[in-house]
Motif scaffolding. Structure first.
Motif: not given
Length: 183
Positions: A130-155
């Protein structure tokens, strides 16, 4: 969203509850609550022009008995700008019982998969750890657009949310989930 994977969700009616508290809501007097059957997650979804420039993407959650959830981060790498491919990272979430707590998506470590947005099919598996967004985007060529989603209710545990936040230092917007005036 689905709890095990982004698109793997079951059909269920969403019944939001707007009410006082519980306890003292983080902003205002009310919050938005859900009591799902389990297997799906509901929460915030925020699109951003820059995953590197977004330092806050979160919400406050309250679950009387605790609750599990999921966070997803989406990221379009510079090399994928002309394609329909988007990287999605997934991270498990846990809300402790009986208190409001802040959940922040930007600093989480995610397991990444590249998805063709036209077909919904996995194109490529990401790194084995697992990697943070910052580390992963650095490994893939740098910044770009995206999204974040947080949800509960799985259980299937009931939960309430409030104070949805998104932004960068000095420019954070907080959404207070209050009731709507009706007549």
């Amino acid at each position: 969203v689905g709890c095990e994977s982004l698109y793997d969700r079951t059909e269920e009616p969403l019944r939001p509850y707007i009410g006082l508290g519980p306890d003292v809501a983080p902003t205002g007097r009310r919050s938005l609550g859900y009591d799902l059957a389990g297997g799906n997650a509901v929460g915030s979804l925020t699109t951003v022009a820059s995953v590197a420039g977004t330092t806050t993407a979160g919400l406050s959650v309250y679950a009387a008995d605790g609750a599990t959830g999921v966070a997803y981060a989406g990221y379009r790498a510079p090399g994928d700008a002309a394609s329909d491919d988007v990287w999605f990272g997934r991270a498990d979430l846990v809300a402790a019982p009986g208190a409001w707590q802040e959940v922040e998506a930007t600093g989480l470590s995610y397991v990444w998969t590249k998805v063709d947005m036209t077909t919904g099919l996995v194109v490529e598996a990401g790194p084995p750890t697992a990697m943070t967004v910052a580390h992963f985007s650095d490994s893939q060529g740098g910044d770009g657009p995206g999204l974040f989603t947080i949800g509960f209710g799985c259980d299937g545990g009931a939960f309430s949310m409030d104070a949805l936040r998104v932004g960068s230092p000095g420019d954070v917007t907080t959404y207070d989930l209050e009731g709507l005036s009706t007549a």
